[in-house]
Design an enzyme around this catalytic site. Sequence first.
Site, PDB file in Angstrom:
ATOM      1  CB  CYS A   6     -14.701  21.596   7.477  1.00 40.27           C
ATOM      2  SG  CYS A   6     -15.410  22.965   8.378  1.00 40.27           S
ATOM      3  N   GLY A  51     -18.702  20.472   2.314  1.00 33.78           N
ATOM      4  CA  GLY A  51     -19.007  21.845   2.689  1.00 33.78           C
ATOM      5  C   GLY A  51     -19.266  22.664   1.450  1.00 33.78           C
ATOM      6  CG  ASN A 108     -13.363  17.929   8.901  1.00 30.88           C
ATOM      7  OD1 ASN A 108     -13.189  16.739   8.689  1.00 30.88           O
ATOM      8  ND2 ASN A 108     -14.546  18.407   9.205  1.00 30.88           N
ATOM      9  N   GLY A 109     -13.681  19.828  11.851  1.00 27.67           N
ATOM     10  CA  GLY A 109     -13.988  19.262  13.165  1.00 27.67           C
ATOM     11  C   GLY A 109     -14.493  20.318  14.116  1.00 27.67           C
ATOM     12  CE1 TYR A 126     -26.028  12.094   3.027  1.00 27.52           C
ATOM     13  CE2 TYR A 126     -25.333  13.373   4.933  1.00 27.52           C
ATOM     14  CZ  TYR A 126     -25.915  13.309   3.689  1.00 27.52           C
ATOM     15  OH  TYR A 126     -26.379  14.437   3.100  1.00 27.52           O
TER      16      TYR A 126
END
Length: 486
Positions: free
Chosen positions: A16, A42, A117-118, A258
């Site tokens: 996310c 995402g 996010n998470g 990344y």
Amino acid sequence: MFTTHPFDDDKLREECGVFGIWGAETAAAVAALGLHALQHRGQEAAGITTFDGTGFHSHRALGHVAGNFDKDSVIRALAGRAGIGHVRYSTTGETALRNVQPLYADFEFGGLAVAHNGNLTNAYALRRALVRRGCLFQSTTDSEVFIHLIAISLYSTVVDRLIDALKQVQGAYSLVALHDGALIGARDPMGVRPLVLGRLANGGWVLASETCALDIVGAEFVRDIEAGEIVVIDAGGVRSVKPFGRGQSRFCIFEYIYFARPDSIVEGTPVYETRKRIGAELARESGVPADVVVPVPDSGVPAAMGYAAEAGIPFELGIIRNHYVGRTFIEPTDQIRHLGVKLKHSANRAMLEGKRVVLVDDSIVRGTTSKKIVEMVRQAGAREVHMRISSPPTTHSCYYGIDTPERSKLMAAKHDVAEMGRIIGVDSLAFISLDGLYRALGKPGRDAARPEYCDACFTGDYAIRLADLEDNTEKQLSLLQPAAGQ
Ligand code: SF4
């Protein structure tokens, strides 16, 4: 209907990205731009919720930001000077739309929209407890856990209720929330997932997962939100609350390798430069005589540049990536599936034929794509293929907001490096060492007693308790694993 991506490139995936805006003329348009810059975090769904001073407006849909927020009518319907937005990766399917964030709820104190996010590591336990108390869940996202915890909190202000909720959750998260009077941002006590604060020229404020989203909307980077910090942005400016005291932060080290976009600066460190330094460290640790250094595009490019410069070997684009392969093939035929990796990557024969090639990539997850790419490079006439990986072997799953296969599917969990090399079909295989990775980040090495970063997918050192997993009553919840009953 979308299907699982037919050309899975065998990467870990960020799940996310979040964005928040306060004090912009057309908050929705700014949020759409910001989310567009965060699209790499995402690609399956996107949503924006705005507040216009009297009411909330929301648009959430499966698909890319550009496809969902490119119409004037959509942006105009999202009226207001404040908003939050979200991009999400998910396995998709019929159940996906109700999980698309931001989630919104009406409370006695007004409306509240939340996006995060998470991943919460005690989400199942909390959901069970909340359901027992009569809470009805509409989705399987952790954002809804936050919403229910806020709803049942006995505190009076939104911020106190949020703190109350955050004290009950465990996990790695960055969240943005919007209510009638403020934009709120928060990071978990270890700051595993990123969140930055920016300022618009007109005095407005921006919260975003990465600085690349500030750049696109013309906001100036102000600072990272600190681990465990809550920021409340309203007409009075930015107020900081630190309910968790001062703990040790453990930012996700994989963001540097990344996940983050190379033009972002995360935790004060430029991602692009870091990736080049990792490549240089890799060349020092495991250099090999070769004629050419070739990245597996796109993510392997900066590390390959760093490797080539350090080793004094020419850097060449020996593999060309087709950027236009993607979700256009909704129902791929067997014939298209069979083409597999070749649809996405093509060998540039002129750069490979008769050469000793160092192939640089950022990670090996299942190993399936690496094997096919090596085959392709050999078919293009490479004399030797030496693979160098700019992360340590991924031996463990991530439970902190990154989509990882279960451990048994990770190649490095089942095989040592020599075996992996044989399976992939290379002449030699080497990964950067954990200490080398920390050195590339400006540290003397990994301090095992007090590591500065989360590196659990390489070490199994899970700094945040995996409560659901330890309780053994349910699987550890990942955003991608449907809850029971789905
Ligand atoms: S386990 Fe790996 S991918 Fe997950 S947060 Fe930690 S470093 Fe990042």
